[in-house]
Enzyme design. Structure first.
Site, short mmCIF file in Angstrom:
data_model
loop_
_atom_site.label_atom_id
_atom_site.label_comp_id
_atom_site.label_asym_id
_atom_site.label_seq_id
_atom_site.Cartn_x
_atom_site.Cartn_y
_atom_site.Cartn_z
N GLY A 179 1.48 -1.30 -0.35
CA GLY A 179 0.01 0.33 -0.05
C GLY A 179 1.03 1.34 -0.08
O GLY A 179 1.82 1.24 0.97
N ALA A 180 0.61 2.05 -0.68
CA ALA A 180 1.48 3.89 -1.42
C ALA A 180 0.62 5.06 -0.56
O ALA A 180 0.75 6.04 -1.06
CB ALA A 180 2.07 3.17 -2.18
N HIS A 435 12.70 36.22 3.92
CA HIS A 435 12.88 36.16 2.83
C HIS A 435 14.66 35.48 4.24
O HIS A 435 14.88 36.25 4.76
CB HIS A 435 13.97 36.82 1.72
CG HIS A 435 15.64 36.54 0.76
ND1 HIS A 435 15.49 35.43 0.35
CD2 HIS A 435 16.36 36.97 1.34
CE1 HIS A 435 16.53 35.18 -0.31
NE2 HIS A 435 17.16 36.16 0.51
#
Length: 476
Positions: A179-180, A435
């Site tokens: 299962g992914a 930033h």
């Protein structure tokens, strides 16, 4: 046999996240409530879901950080003690569970009934202790449980689920993950980082429910570390040293198998046919997601039991809606649902937010940012991943996004807030971006959306010149 009959305004079946929210909000509306559960063991999140999985992931991140430190000129080598890892997982998990149990204990006396329930009629429940409950309204909040597909029954003694994996005393040497989805991916990567040889298998072609482009980006990143086999349904067989998995172009032996696919709702034992409900092909009642009412009956369903949005924050909101409306029945209130948000806590984290338009939908545009050259991602040594933002072509209003990116769980929240706030890409660009941050990378995708929609570009009106997106420069 005890034949006592309990009477209430609202009976809630299941004491998980959704059930606790339903009982609490029904009681706040003045209803006499009963909460029925066979175990009162705590929520799925605290016991076998969100919290223990994140504890294991945190240990894996510590090991991976030490292993990658050499990239920064810091020389270290992790020594993973699996027994110590699992002891910490269980110790802190038990602390989270203890908090839930304390909340249950604090409920008004007589609220809790330890039993399993099934319907005799829309407002009548038969309990397995011989008692009965008659209620004006009933909330179904029975959750979901892991399923063992038939081919794996022969190797069941070596199969783990989310309900058992955190009970391991030591880590296996090898692990096959089936299962992914978010659970499978999270556990596969965490186990790999803790030194377990891992291979992951999924019958589908996508990871974590992502759209094709974002899934492909995550696949490329994760498969640098461990194998992922998509469009693959392996055949299990007993092996003297664990389990053998065979598939079209390979085979391997694993100590354990982790079943990370399929958690069907716990509905079969409820005798829903006696509640007068219309059921879909999977046996789930048809319901209104804005009221949680099943048809026109005095029955409501919330959380993983309805398999609509099987996530904790959704279960909490659904329980709240169901509890309020069960108390007020038949005077119901519709509640607008929050923007869909799902996150897989892989590294990089993956997320799907809002509505993802079809590829050929000309009414929408898409802006993309590639984090391979994003300044802060480079600084962190995590320069990989992508975010894709979708907006209406007519006005640039953001409607959805998908991503796999460093800091993805936080970027996903920012995008969910923008989408729920009905912001346009232009309005989003007017907000402050510091930033250098990962959040700054979203400006690239937002400006692409603006350009495609013909919106006024903020950088043409501000003192901020239009910068590039290269390393060491603010993202455009």
């Amino acid at each position: 046999m005890n034949t006592d009959t309990h009477r209430a305004d609202v009976a809630v079946i299941g004491a998980g996240t959704a059930g606790l929210a339903a009982e609490r909000h029904a009681r706040r509306e003045g209803a006499r409530t009963l909460l029925i559960d066979p175990d009162f063991a705590g929520t799925t999140c605290a016991t076998v879901g969100c919290m223990p999985s994140k504890l294991l992931i945190a240990a894996a991140e510590a090991a991976d950080g030490a292993r990658r430190a050499v990239e920064f000129g810091v020389h270290a080598a992790p020594h993973v003690n699996g027994r110590d890892v699992m002891q910490r997982v269980r110790r802190l998990r038990d602390d989270f569970v203890r908090g839930v149990l304390e909340d249950i204990t604090a409920l008004p006396e007589g609220t809790c009934i330890r039993a399993s329930a099934r319907f005799e009629a829309p407002g009548v429940l038969a309990l397995d202790n011989g008692e009965r409950v008659e209620a004006r309204s009933v909330v179904i909040a029975t959750g979901a449980s892991p399923a063992l597909p038939a081919p794996y029954e022969a190797v069941a003694q070596n199969v783990l689920t989310n309900a058992t994996v955190f009970g391991l005393d030591v880590l296996p040497e090898t692990l096959g993950v089936i299962g992914a989805g978010p659970l499978g991916l999270e556990m596969a990567q965490a186990m790999h980082r803790l030194g377990v040889r891992v291979e992951l298998f999924d019958a589908g072609d996508r990871l974590a429910g992502l759209p094709a482009e974002s899934s492909a980006a995550l696949f490329d990143i994760l498969t640098q570390s461990f194998s992922i086999h998509l469009n693959c349904k392996p055949d299990p067989a007993p092996h003297p040293e664990g389990v053998a998995l065979r598939w079209r172009d390979g085979e391997a032996r694993f100590d354990r198998i982790l079943m990370g696919a399929g958690r069907p709702p716990n509905l079969k034992s409820l005798a829903l046919e006696n509640a007068g409900l219309d059921l879909d092909d999977h046996g789930t009642p048809h319901f209104d997601p804005t009221t949680m009412q099943c048809g026109d009956a005095p029955v409501f369903i919330a959380g993983d039991a309805n398999h609509h949005r099987p996530l904790l924050h959704e279960a909490s909101q659904e329980g709240t809606i169901a509890g309020r409306n069960a108390a007020a029945f038949p005077d119901l209130r519709s509640t607008a649902r929050k923007v869909p948000l799902s996150i897989a806590f892989t590294q990089p984290a993956a997320a799907v937010i809002g509505t993802i338009p079809e590829e050929d939908d000309s009414g929408h545009v898409t802006g993309v940012v590639d984090f391979a050259d994003q300044g802060r991602a480079v600084v962190m040594g995590q320069a990989h991943g992508v975010a894709r933002l979708h907006a209406r072509a007519s006005d640039g209003k953001l409607i959805g996004a998908s991503l796999c990116a460093p800091g993805g769980e936080h970027l996903a929240h920012l995008l969910a807030w923008l989408i729920q706030g009905e912001a346009t890409a232009s309005e989003a660009l007017e907000l402050p971006f510091y930033h250098p941050t990962l959040e700054e990378g979203l400006k690239t995708a937002l400006r692409e959306v603006c350009a495609q929609c013909g919106l006024e570009r903020p950088w043409q009106r501000d003192d901020d010149p239009r910068p590039g997106s290269g390393r060491g420069r603010p993202d455009k």
